[in-house]
Design a protein around this motif. Structure first.
Motif, PDB file in Angstrom:
ATOM      1  N   UNK A   1      53.121  40.618  33.768  1.00 23.62           N
ATOM      2  CA  UNK A   1      52.220  39.505  33.450  1.00 23.62           C
ATOM      3  C   UNK A   1      50.964  39.563  34.312  1.00 23.62           C
ATOM      4  N   UNK A   2      51.088  40.041  35.543  1.00 24.49           N
ATOM      5  CA  UNK A   2      49.903  40.265  36.379  1.00 24.49           C
ATOM      6  C   UNK A   2      49.044  41.353  35.766  1.00 24.49           C
ATOM      7  N   UNK A   3      49.684  42.451  35.354  1.00 19.75           N
ATOM      8  CA  UNK A   3      48.951  43.585  34.788  1.00 19.75           C
ATOM      9  C   UNK A   3      48.242  43.214  33.493  1.00 19.75           C
ATOM     10  N   UNK A   4      48.894  42.430  32.636  1.00 24.80           N
ATOM     11  CA  UNK A   4      48.331  42.130  31.321  1.00 24.80           C
ATOM     12  C   UNK A   4      47.405  40.922  31.311  1.00 24.80           C
ATOM     13  N   UNK A   5      47.232  40.260  32.452  1.00 23.69           N
ATOM     14  CA  UNK A   5      46.300  39.139  32.520  1.00 23.69           C
ATOM     15  C   UNK A   5      46.905  37.799  32.191  1.00 23.69           C
ATOM     16  N   UNK A   6      48.213  37.752  31.886  1.00 24.51           N
ATOM     17  CA  UNK A   6      48.860  36.463  31.677  1.00 24.51           C
ATOM     18  C   UNK A   6      48.727  35.623  32.947  1.00 24.51           C
ATOM     19  N   UNK A   7      48.915  36.291  34.102  1.00 21.26           N
ATOM     20  CA  UNK A   7      48.558  35.676  35.386  1.00 21.26           C
ATOM     21  C   UNK A   7      47.196  36.254  35.770  1.00 21.26           C
ATOM     22  N   UNK A   8      46.128  35.487  35.627  1.00 22.02           N
ATOM     23  CA  UNK A   8      44.771  36.041  35.787  1.00 22.02           C
ATOM     24  C   UNK A   8      44.424  36.363  37.228  1.00 22.02           C
ATOM     25  N   UNK A   9      43.386  37.176  37.367  1.00 21.30           N
ATOM     26  CA  UNK A   9      42.884  37.515  38.700  1.00 21.30           C
ATOM     27  C   UNK A   9      42.553  36.233  39.453  1.00 21.30           C
ATOM     28  N   UNK A  10      42.963  36.192  40.693  1.00 19.57           N
ATOM     29  CA  UNK A  10      42.782  35.006  41.512  1.00 19.57           C
ATOM     30  C   UNK A  10      44.070  34.238  41.718  1.00 19.57           C
ATOM     31  N   UNK A  11      45.038  34.452  40.806  1.00 19.62           N
ATOM     32  CA  UNK A  11      46.325  33.772  40.955  1.00 19.62           C
ATOM     33  C   UNK A  11      47.322  34.640  41.716  1.00 19.62           C
TER      34      UNK A  11
END
Length: 538
Positions: free
Chosen positions: A49-59
């Protein structure tokens, strides 16, 4: 394949009270199939989810480099624009829409022409007539182009279906191929597959894995999350292991020294001497007998999905039921459990030697029969309810007086099962949907154990859960058998049946084709009976 297409460095992700990822590094080479293994809760899905942007940069903390460039994805559409596409275990398809519509949903093929829509009906496009004339700025979907491109993608993934076919008409294996076709339409460079074969039969799994190999040959990189370690070793060029949110190691299967036991040791942090807990059965008298059992499809009343089936279960015995997809295993189990599947059901049921009728789920429960479904999320649990309510759901009569449920007793019972089955939840008031797959399965078992059944039918009880949780489930099953319950274990994993069962029945095309004692059971013998219709064993 020496250059890296993906580098993740120092990825740390925290939730309130939980450190989900701790300083994780991951390198994926261009054009390889890279597997990620770990127990449920190890951090695999969080990392993806980090890689795919589900958890966006900054989170999260850390850096992502893709294609040699630093990336700061703000959402899933952002990562898809770079060529990273994730296919989740729960497929994101709309059943009522066609294959073509699903492939290009959110990525529609607009054009000036008219043509036919997804169902073949004529449509007006942008031009001199229709809506195009009234609203000259409007761009409509070009259905001819949509269906043509969809057909080309379906051919590429080896799915011989008409693009206008509704998704609802396809099996799970074909739906997986539609998801891959959808990814290819987005010019995927890195394909992420989360448990891609969890719900597939052996044939569909083999086809899907062959397709992934073919994509590798085309230069497409794949990241695969899977609990099926035999498939991991068969397909992966690299295997990375996560444990407790930390990257433990990355293994190279081509070296010839990587085994399933080696991967398991990395996942659980210790060697498992036995994949299945040791068990000495204490088998008693017959408790359930099924004779000449026939079930017809509710959609086609002239088609028998189970034909003349006969089997018997004894106290303290774990009996397996093996068969390929479509053999009729689940249909047999559900029809016996209060006729919750099928029509035109005929045959005889005997409990403790006496004929019984179980024409409803309530009657089946009253006769001491319980059935734990293969689809725990859809049919086995109420995911938005707490653990307490799920545990008591099938046995409320045991907690009610004059129509009122004793809340204190309900809490006490649920807490007893939470601790007794080692359900990892903060309390029985925790939302069930937030538990891992293994802990959800324990709640399903608790629900049915609370009804105090004599016969417990377990349909794929370890599907989609990790090896550590599997061992716990196996131990619970053995304990139930030791308490004198008769267990019918339905599984698509032959090693599981061989490791757990005292006898194994096989099914093919709705018929029982063999009854094999444990001492004579091998994978080859079982598969032989599962793939050929033979004389029914009584």
């Amino acid at each position: 394949m020496t250059d890296a297409i993906l580098r993740m460095r120092g990825i740390t992700k925290t939730f309130p009270g939980v450190n989900a990822l701790a300083d994780v590094d991951l390198t994926v080479r261009r054009g390889e199939i890279h597997a990620i293994c770990g127990e449920n809760g190890a951090g695999k899905s969080t990392l993806m989810k980090v890689l795919s942007g589900v958890y966006p940069h900054g989170s999260y903390e850390g850096e992502i480099h893709f294609g040699g460039e630093p990336c700061r994805f703000t959402g899933i559409h952002d990562s898809e624009r770079h060529g990273i596409v994730i296919i989740h275990q729960e497929l994101a398809l709309c059943p009522q829409l066609s294959i073509a519509e699903n492939i290009f949903l959110g990525n529609e093929r607009a054009g000036r022409g008219g043509g036919a829509d997804a169902s073949g009906r004529a449509r007006h496009g942008r031009g001199r007539g229709g809506l195009g004339r009234l609203l000259p700025g409007l761009r409509l979907v070009d259905w001819n182009r949509t269906n043509h491109e969809a057909a080309r993608l379906l051919e590429r993934v080896g799915l011989p279906e008409n693009p206008v076919t509704p998704i609802a008409d396809l099996g799970v294996g074909k739906q997986q191929l539609v998801e891959i076709a959808k990814a290819l339409s987005k010019r995927v460079r890195l394909l992420i597959l989360d448990e891609p074969t969890a719900a597939l039969n052996d044939e569909d799994s083999a086809h899907l894995l062959d397709l992934v190999r073919g994509l590798r040959d085309e230069g497409i990189t794949s990241l695969i999350i899977s609990h099926k370690l035999n498939e991991v070793l068969a397909i992966a060029d690299s295997v990375s292991i996560l444990r407790d949110g930390r990257m433990i190691e990355t293994l190279d299967p081509s070296a010839g020294t990587v085994t399933e036991d080696r991967i398991i040791a990395g996942m659980v942090g210790r060697d498992l001497e036995h994949r299945f807990p040791p068990h000495e059965p204490r088998i008693g008298e017959e408790v359930l007998r099924i004779e000449d059992w026939t079930v017809h499809s509710p959609a086609r009343h002239d088609r028998a999905v189970v034909s003349g089936a006969a089997l018997r279960l004894r106290r303290g015995e774990i009996v397996g039921l093996a068969g390929l997809m479509g053999a009729g295993r689940t249909e047999l189990a559900m029809s016996v459990f209060g006729r919750s599947y099928g029509t035109g059901i005929s045959g005889r049921l005997y409990k403790d030697g006496k004929p019984i009728e179980a024409r409803s789920v309530r009657e089946a429960i009253r006769h001491g029969i319980a059935y734990a479904t293969e689809d725990r999320k859809r049919y086995g649990l109420n995911l938005i309810e707490d653990v307490k309510r799920n545990v008591s759901a099938a046995g409320l009569d045991r907690l009610a007086r004059r129509g009122w449920v004793n809340g204190h007793e309900e809490y006490r019972v649920a807490e007893e099962y939470r601790t007794g089955l080692n359900v990892k939840a903060p309390s029985v008031l925790s939302e069930t949907g937030k538990l891992s797959g293994g802990n959800q399965q324990k709640v399903v078992l608790a629900k049915w154990i609370f009804t105090d059944p004599d016969v417990l039918i377990l349909d794929e009880p370890t599907r989609g859960i990790d090896v550590g949780a599997k061992y716990e489930i196996y131990s619970i099953i053995n304990r139930l058998a030791d308490e004198g319950k008769a267990i019918l274990l339905i599984s698509s994993e032959l090693p599981e049946l061989l490791g757990m069962c005292d006898r194994i029945y096989t099914m093919a095309a709705g018929r029982i084709t063999a009854e094999v004692p444990r001492a004579e059971a091998t994978q080859e013998r079982l598969m032989s009976h599962m793939t050929k219709e033979q004389e029914q064993v009584g």
